[in-house]
Write a protein that holds these residues in place. Structure first.
Motif, short mmCIF file in Angstrom:
data_model
loop_
_atom_site.label_atom_id
_atom_site.label_comp_id
_atom_site.label_asym_id
_atom_site.label_seq_id
_atom_site.Cartn_x
_atom_site.Cartn_y
_atom_site.Cartn_z
N PHE A 1 0.77 -1.19 -0.02
CA PHE A 1 0.10 -0.22 -0.01
C PHE A 1 0.85 1.23 0.06
O PHE A 1 1.73 1.47 0.80
N PHE A 2 0.90 1.92 -0.84
CA PHE A 2 1.75 3.28 -1.21
C PHE A 2 1.01 4.24 -1.92
O PHE A 2 -0.19 4.14 -2.22
N ILE B 1 0.47 6.88 -4.90
CA ILE B 1 0.93 7.25 -6.29
C ILE B 1 1.10 8.78 -6.39
O ILE B 1 0.19 9.41 -6.25
N ALA C 1 -3.78 6.81 -2.72
CA ALA C 1 -3.17 5.76 -2.13
C ALA C 1 -3.72 4.54 -2.75
O ALA C 1 -4.92 4.51 -3.18
N SER C 2 -2.93 3.44 -3.17
CA SER C 2 -3.27 2.42 -3.83
C SER C 2 -2.63 1.06 -3.63
O SER C 2 -1.41 1.43 -3.44
N GLY C 3 -3.10 0.05 -3.69
CA GLY C 3 -2.33 -1.21 -3.51
C GLY C 3 -1.90 -1.77 -4.82
O GLY C 3 -2.29 -1.68 -5.86
N VAL D 1 1.95 7.85 4.51
CA VAL D 1 0.43 7.44 4.11
C VAL D 1 -0.47 8.64 4.37
O VAL D 1 -1.51 8.82 3.90
N GLU D 2 -0.27 9.46 5.53
CA GLU D 2 -1.08 10.39 5.84
C GLU D 2 -1.23 11.46 5.11
O GLU D 2 -2.24 12.06 4.94
N VAL E 1 -1.88 11.23 1.80
CA VAL E 1 -3.05 11.05 0.66
C VAL E 1 -4.30 11.56 1.16
O VAL E 1 -4.59 11.74 2.31
N ALA F 1 -7.86 7.52 -1.95
CA ALA F 1 -7.88 6.12 -1.89
C ALA F 1 -8.40 5.45 -2.86
O ALA F 1 -9.68 5.34 -3.24
N ALA F 2 -7.66 4.48 -3.62
CA ALA F 2 -8.29 3.84 -4.88
C ALA F 2 -8.48 2.31 -4.42
O ALA F 2 -7.49 1.76 -3.84
N PHE F 3 -9.92 1.78 -4.57
CA PHE F 3 -9.97 0.34 -4.12
C PHE F 3 -10.79 -0.16 -5.54
O PHE F 3 -11.21 0.71 -6.36
N VAL G 1 -10.77 11.74 3.07
CA VAL G 1 -10.05 11.24 2.08
C VAL G 1 -11.33 10.70 0.86
O VAL G 1 -12.49 10.20 1.34
N LEU H 1 -11.86 6.38 -4.19
CA LEU H 1 -11.95 6.13 -5.72
C LEU H 1 -12.48 4.49 -5.92
O LEU H 1 -11.57 3.73 -5.07
N PRO I 1 5.30 1.78 2.44
CA PRO I 1 5.17 1.94 4.07
C PRO I 1 4.26 1.22 4.63
O PRO I 1 4.47 0.92 5.82
N ALA I 2 3.26 0.53 3.84
CA ALA I 2 2.21 -0.33 4.70
C ALA I 2 2.02 -1.50 3.53
O ALA I 2 2.19 -1.38 2.39
#
Lengths: 953, 100
Positions: free
Chosen positions: A649-650, A652, A673-675, A772-773, A775, A778-780, A927, A930, B22-23
Motif C-alpha cells: 500500500f503506497f 501514487i 493511495a493504492s495497493g 500514508v497520511e 494521501v 484512496a483507490a479500491f 479522503v 475511488l 510504507p504499509a
C-alpha cells in the motif's frame, strides 16, 4: 469556402498576387488600409475610356466619397483616373444591383458581352467619342458561379472566377481587341492535378465574341494608364503599385493579431514578434510522401497560405483569362509570381514551430501539468488534445512580476517581459506539450498561488480547450526535498529484501524484544525501590547516614545507569545530522546525576533525593517504549516476511496517473493511495526504526534545556549561593525529560499496529504513517469493497438451454479474469455442481455500466445487465422482471452466450461491517474514495447507500 | 474512475517482485487499506499533538522551576511527580482518545 476580404498593401513582397493594378495609389499606412467589404469573393475589372482619363487629368473629377487619400506626387494623375474609375465602379455597382434584382444574372450575362482586360499595349489607341461610350455596367459576381475556394490543407485552386465586366456594346464601340503585334495567347490547358472550376461555361464563348477582328480596338484601363505608370526615370509604378490580394480568414485573424500586438508593443514599449505559424495549428505541414499536386512554379506551403495566387498557367484568378493574355505579359507575370512565391518563407512544420518562452512562475506551475515554460530545451511534440491525458495545451503564462495577491494587476503584468531586450513571441494558437511530473520545476513556496487565482481562471476561460483546474501539489510536498532514508540499526546487517532474510531478521528482532523485556524488569524493580525510598515517610523513618547522605537512591540510580549505558549514546544526537531518541533520557539522567551528586557532597544535610526516582521513572518509560517498538516491528515483520503474495500500500505520486484517476473528483492536488500486489516489501526496517515526530526536535529541546538550566542555576545561585547552582542545573535538565518524550512515537504506533493486525495489515512506524497520511484519495477495486462472500445468490432463473456446468465455469472464468465481485458467486456455483478446473478466458473487458464480456475458447459470454444484452443484440426478458427484482433490493445479472440469454441470476450485495466502518472513517477524515469498478450493479449511489456517505458531485 | 484511469490503476497494481511501501496488507477486503489510512492519519495526528503538548509542558515546567528558584521555594518530589504525572496522562490520553 471561407470569408474573404480585400486588403490593399503597398509592400509588394507582402502581396501574394498582383491580380490587376488599379491605377491609383493606396495609403501607405497598413493599419488603416484594411477595408473589409463583406463577403464579396470576386474582384472586378473596370475600364475607362481615354477621354475619361484625360478628363480626369484636367482636374474635373468628382469628390472622393471616402475623402482625400495620401498618395505620391508622381501618381496624382493616376489617382485622378483611379478616382473616376472608382466613381464609375460604384455607380455601375448600384445600377447592376438594381438590374440584378429585376432580371436573373444569367440573362444579364447573355445580353452584355464582357470586356476583358488585355496586356498593355505599346501605343495609345484613339480614344472613342464620349458620347458613343456607353456607361460601364459592372455585373456583380453571382455567388453560385463562384468556384469553391480550396480549404487550407488542399492545394490551391483557382480561387475566384473571373469577374465579368459586361458593357453594352454599341455597334461601333468595340469592346476589346487583342494587340495585333502580339500573338494570341494559346489556350493553356489546366493542370490535371488541379481541377478547374466547373463554372463560367460561357466565359470562353464570350471571350471569342470579344475578339472579333472587325470590332474597333479599345484600350483597356491598364493600357490607358500605362503612360502614367512610368515615372521620369522610366521606372514603372507597377512595381510599387499597391497590390490587391485576397485573404483568408486565417490571414484576417493574423492581421488582427499583428495589429493588436503592435498596439501592445506601443503601449508597453517592447518588442513583439508574431508567430504566424502558431496561429494555424490545424494546418499540418505537407508531407513529402503525400500526393502533391504538380505545381512546379510555387511551393505548396506558399500556395496554401495564398489560395488566390496564380496557378502554373499564370492565371490570376480574377478577370485575366489565360487565353486573353499576351504570352510575354503572361510569362513576365508568372516570373513575378514565381519569384514572390520563392521569396516567401516556407510554412513550418509543427516540429519547427518555436516554443513560446515565458518565465516560470507560480501561476505557470499552477497551470497544471500542462506547461513547462522553464524547460525550453525539452523536445516538444505536438499532439492532439485527446491523445493522452498528460498532453495539454499551453497558454500564455505570467512572468515573475506576478505575485500572489496582485490579482488586479495580473492582466498587465503577465505580458510584461522579464527582459526587455528579448522579444516576446505572441501566439493565439495552442501548442501541445508533454509534461512529466518529474520534470516539473518545484514551485517556490513564496510564489505559490493563493486559493482563488484569477489569472489562471481567466486564461482558462479564454482558451477554448480549457481544462479543469490543474491538480495542485501541496506546498510542503513541493518545497521540501525528499528526506534521506533513515539509517538502519546496528543490530541488522541489511534490510529485508527477500524471504531468505526473514529468519535472521526475525531472530534479531526477537532478541531485541527479549532484551527490552529483560531490561525492563530490573528497571521496574529499581524504580519502585527508589520511589519508595524517596517518599518522605520512608526517608524520615530512615536514620543514620543512609538518610543523611542519601546513599540508597544514589546507589540505585548508579545501578540503573550501568544497566542503561547505551543511553549515553543519545548525546550523539546533538551533532548535526544525527538523530537519537535517547537524547532526552540522557539529558534527564545527566541532570539527575548532577543533582544527586551535588546534594550528596555539597548539602549532605538536605540530601533528600527526589530526582533519582524521577530519572529511574524516565528510564523505565524509555524501556517501555523500546519494548513497544520491538514488539510492533516484530509483529509487522511476521506479516510481511511470508512467501505469499501481498498487497503493498503506497501513495501514487505520478501526476498524470493521479489526475486520470481522480478526474473531477478532487478539486486540488491528488495523492492517491493504492495497493499493488507484490512479493516482498522493501525498506521495512528502515521505516520501522525511523525517528518519531519528537525525535526530530530532540536537539532543539536539549539545547533549550541546557540554556534554561544555566539561567535557572544562575537564579538559584543568586538566591542560595554557590551550593544551589548545581542542584538547580540538574533539576532543570531533568525536567526536560518527561515520559511524554519517550512515548510520543511508540504509543500511537503500538495502538495502530494492534488494530491493523486484526485486518492482516501493517504500518511500518511513524515515518510510514507520515507517508500514508498525506494521501487525499484512496483507490479500491470493487472486489475489495465487496469481497468474497459479500454477494449472495438468491435465485437463478434459467432462460436458455445452454446453461450447464461448463457454461457456469466459463462464466466464472470470465468474472475472475477481470476481478468481478461475482467471481466468488460463480465459483461457489461451480464448486457445488462440478469439480472441474476453470477454463481460460481472454479478451475480458468491462463495458461501462453494462457488464462483462469475454471469450472462452470459441464462445463469447456476457455477464451484465439488460442493457448489455440489448447493446449486443441479445433478447432479454421483460423489463418488468428487472423492476421487480430491483424493487426487492436485489440486482438482476444476466448470463448470455451463444447469442441468447441463458440465465438470470438474482443477487444481493451485502456490505461487510468492517468495510463500511473503515470507509466511513476514511470519508470523515476527508479522503476521497475511488473505486475501480467492473460491476454494473455497483454504482456511486449504491456504494454511498451501502456505506453511508455522500458521493462527490 | 474512468476507463483510462482504470487501466492506469490496473497497470499500477500489476504484481511486482519487490516494492518499497510504507504499509502492506494481505486481506482482500477494503477494510485493511482503509484502516491503514485511518491509522496513519491518527498516528500522525497523535504524534503532532503529543509533541506540541510536550514542548508546552516543558516550557511551563522550566518557567515554573525558574520562578521557584528565584522565590527560594525548593523543588520537591511531589511537585516534580505531579508534573510528570500530568505529562504522562497527556501522553497516554492523546493516542487513546484519538485511537488509530
Amino acid at each position: 469556402m471561407g470569408l474573404f476580404k480585400r486588403k490593399y498593401r503597398n509592400a509588394p513582397e507582402d502581396a501574394g498576387l498582383l491580380d490587376f493594378n488599379l491605377p491609383f495609389a493606396f495609403p501607405e499606412d497598413e493599419d488603416e488600409e484594411v477595408t473589409p467589404i463583406g463577403k464579396r469573393q470576386v474582384q472586378s475589372t473596370y475600364a475607362l475610356t481615354a477621354e475619361e482619363v484625360s478628363h480626369a487629368q484636367a482636374g474635373d473629377r468628382p469628390a472622393h466619397p471616402t475623402g482625400e487619400i495620401p498618395m505620391q506626387a508622381e501618381q496624382q494623375n493616376l489617382h485622378a483616373a483611379g478616382e473616376l474609375l472608382y466613381q464609375r465602379m460604384m455607380q455601375d455597382r448600384r445600377q447592376t444591383q438594381g438590374k440584378t434584382a429585376e432580371a436573373p444574372p444569367e440573362e444579364a450575362a447573355e445580353t452584355l458581352p464582357p470586356i476583358l482586360v488585355a496586356p498593355p499595349e505599346p501605343e495609345m489607341p484613339e480614344p472613342p467619342a464620349p458620347a458613343a461610350q456607353p456607361p460601364i455596367k459592372v455585373e456583380p459576381p453571382v455567388k453560385a458561379e463562384t468556384p469553391a475556394i480550396p480549404a487550407q490543407p488542399e492545394p490551391p485552386k483557382e480561387p475566384e472566377a473571373p469577374a465579368k465586366v459586361k458593357v453594352p456594346q454599341p455597334p461601333k464601340a468595340p469592346a476589346k481587341v487583342e494587340a495585333p503585334q502580339q500573338p494570341k495567347a494559346p489556350e493553356k490547358p489546366e493542370p490535371p492535378q488541379r481541377p478547374e472550376p466547373q463554372k463560367q461555361p460561357e466565359a470562353p464563348a464570350k471571350a471569342e465574341t470579344a475578339k472579333q477582328p472587325e470590332a474597333p480596338a479599345r484600350k483597356s484601363l491598364l493600357d490607358l494608364c500605362k503612360p502614367f505608370l512610368t515615372d521620369e526615370n522610366g521606372r514603372t509604378a507597377g512595381a510599387n503599385a499597391p497590390d490587391y490580394i485576397l485573404e483568408s480568414v486565417d490571414e484576417i485573424i493574423l492581421s488582427a493579431e499583428r495589429k493588436a500586438a503592435e498596439n501592445v508593443a506601443k503601449r508597453y514599449g517592447m518588442t513583439l514578434k508574431i508567430d504566424p505559424a502558431a496561429s494555424r495549428p490545424t494546418a499540418p505541414a505537407a508531407k513529402p510522401d503525400a500526393p502533391q499536386p504538380a505545381k512546379p512554379a510555387a511551393k505548396p506551403t506558399a500556395e496554401r497560405r495564398q489560395p488566390s495566387r496564380p496557378t502554373e498557367a499564370g492565371r490570376t484568378g480574377t478577370s485575366l483569362a489565360p487565353s486573353r493574355m499576351g504570352s510575354a505579359a503572361a510569362a513576365a507575370k508568372r516570373q513575378i509570381l514565381q519569384n514572390r512565391a520563392q521569396t516567401r518563407p516556407a510554412a513550418r512544420t509543427p516540429d519547427e514551430i518555436p516554443m513560446r518562452r515565458a518565465t516560470p512562475s507560480a501561476n505557470a506551475v499552477r497551470e497544471a501539468v500542462r506547461e513547462n515554460p522553464a524547460r525550453d530545451d525539452r523536445p516538444v511534440t505536438p499532439k492532439r488534445e485527446t491523445e493522452a491525458p498528460q498532453t495539454v495545451p499551453s497558454r500564455p503564462t505570467p512572468t515573475n512580476d506576478a505575485r500572489p495577491g496582485d490579482a488586479g494587476q495580473q492582466s498587465t503584468r503577465q505580458f510584461r517581459p522579464a527582459d526587455k531586450a528579448d522579444p516576446i513571441d505572441i501566439s493565439s494558437g495552442k501548442k501541445y506539450i508533454d509534461v512529466h511530473a518529474a520534470d516539473l520545476p518545484p514551485a517556490p513556496e513564496e510564489v505559490m498561488p493563493r486559493k482563488s487565482a484569477p489569472p489562471a481562471r481567466s486564461q482558462a476561460k479564454n482558451n477554448d480547450a480549457a481544462l479543469p483546474q490543474a491538480p495542485r501539489r501541496a506546498p510542503e510536498r513541493e518545497a521540501k526535498p525528499q528526506p534521506a532514508p533513515p539509517a538502519l540499526p546496528r543490530e541488522f546487517e541489511a534490510d529485508y529484501t527477500s524471504y531468505a532474510d526473514a529468519k535472521p531478521i526475525r531472530h534479531t528482532l526477537f532478541t531485541q524484544k527479549r532484551r527490552a523485556v529483560f531490561r525492563l524488569l530490573p528497571t521496574l524493580l529499581l524504580t519502585a525501590a527508589m520511589i519508595v525510598c524517596s517518599l518522605p515517610a520512608v526517608s524520615n523513618a530512615c536514620t543514620g547516614w543512609l538518610h543523611a547522605k542519601g546513599v540508597v537512591p544514589f546507589a540505585l540510580l548508579l545501578l540503573l545507569t550501568l544497566l542503561h549505558l547505551d543511553v549515553w549514546k543519545g548525546f550523539a544526537a546533538l551533532l548535526p545530522g544525527r538523530q537519537n531518541a535517547d537524547l532526552p533520557v540522557a539529558v534527564g539522567l545527566l541532570g539527575a546525576l548532577i543533582h544527586e551528586t551535588s546534594l550528596l557532597f555539597l548539602q549532605p544535610e538536605n540530601a533528600l533525593s527526589f530526582l533519582a526516582p524521577a530519572a529511574a521513572f524516565c528510564l523505565l518509560c524509555r524501556d517501555v517504549g523500546r519494548l513497544m517498538q520491538a514488539s510492533v516491528v516484530l509483529e509487522n515483520f511476521k506479516q510481511i516476511a511470508t512467501p505469499q503474495e501481498k498487497t503493498a500500500f503506497f501513495a501514487i505520486d505520478d501526476r498524470p496517473v493521479t489526475y486520470a484517476m481522480t478526474h473531477d473528483s478532487i478539486p486540488g492536488d491528488a495523492l492517491v493511495a493504492s495497493g499493488r500486489r507484490t512479493t516482498q516489501i522493501l525498506d521495512f526496517l528502515r521505516r520501522s526504526f525511523a525517528p518519531g515526530p519528537l525525535e526530530t526536535k530532540n536537539r532543539a529541546v536539549a539545547l533549550l534545556a541546557l540554556i534554561a538550566g544555566v539561567v535557572i542555576s544562575l537564579l538559584a545561585g543568586l538566591r542560595g549561593g554557590i551550593a544551589a547552582v548545581l542542584p538547580a542545573f540538574g533539576a532543570a535538565l531533568c525536567l526536560t525529560a518527561p515520559p511524554t518524550a519517550l512515548l510520543t512515537g511508540a504509543l500511537p504506533v503500538k495502538l495502530a499496529a494492534d488494530r491493523l493486525g486484526r485486518y492482516g495489515a501493517m504500518l511500518a512506524g511513524s515515518a510510514a504513517a507520515a507517508e500514508v497520511e498525506q494521501v487525499n484519495a484512496a483507490a479500491f477495486t470493487v472486489q475489495e469493497l465487496f469481497p468474497a462472500g459479500s454477494v449472495r445468490l438468491l435465485n437463478m432463473k434459467i432462460l436458455g438451454t445452454a446453461v450447464s456446468d461448463e457454461t457456469l465455469a466459463q462464466a466464472a472464468a470470465v468474472a475472475q479474469g477481470i476481478g468481478s465481485p461475482l467471481t466468488d458467486l460463480f465459483l461457489r456455483i461451480v464448486d457445488t455442481r462440478a469439480d472441474a478446473a476453470l477454463p481460460k478466458a481472454d479478451s475480458v473487458k468491462y463495458e461501462d455500466r453494462l457488464g462483462i464480456s469475454g471469450w472462452v475458447g470459441e464462445r463469447r459470454l456476457f455477464i451484465g445487465n439488460r442493457t448489455l444484452l440489448e447493446a449486443h443484440g441479445i433478447a432479454a426478458p421483460s423489463v418488468e422482471l428487472d423492476h421487480k427484482i430491483l424493487h426487492n433490493g436485489c440486482f438482476p445479472v444476466y448470463l448470455a452466450c451463444d447469442g441468447k440469454a441463458q440465465a438470470l441470476l438474482i443477487v444481493k450485495y451485502e456490505a461487510r461491517p468492517d468495510v463500511t466502518y473503515e470507509l466511513c472513517r476514511l470519508c470523515n477524515a476527508g479522503v476521497t474514495v475511488l473505486v475501480n469498478n467492473c460491476d454494473p450493479n455497483v454504482t456511486d449511489e449504491m456504494i454511498c447507500d451501502y456505506s453511508g456517505f455522500t458521493p462527490t458531485a | 474512475m474512468n476507463s483510462a484511469a482504470s487501466d492506469m490503476h490496473l497497470q499500477a497494481t500489476r504484481p511486482v517482485e519487490q516494492l518499497s511501501a510504507p504499509a502492506a496488507y494481505q486481506s482482500g477486503s477494503a477494510a485493511a487499506p482503509a484502516a491503514i489510512i485511518n491509522a496513519a492519519i491518527r498516528v500522525r495526528r497523535a504524534g503532532a499533538v503529543m509533541t506540541a503538548l510536550h514542548i508546552v509542558c516543558l516550557c511551563l515546567a522550566l518557567a515554573l522551576y525558574a520562578y521557584l528558584c528565584f522565590s527560594g521555594i525548593p523543588l520537591t518530589l511531589p511537585m516534580l511527580g505531579g508534573y510528570w504525572l500530568v505529562a504522562l496522562l497527556i501522553a497516554c490520553l492523546v493516542p487513546c482518545l484519538n485511537r488509530p
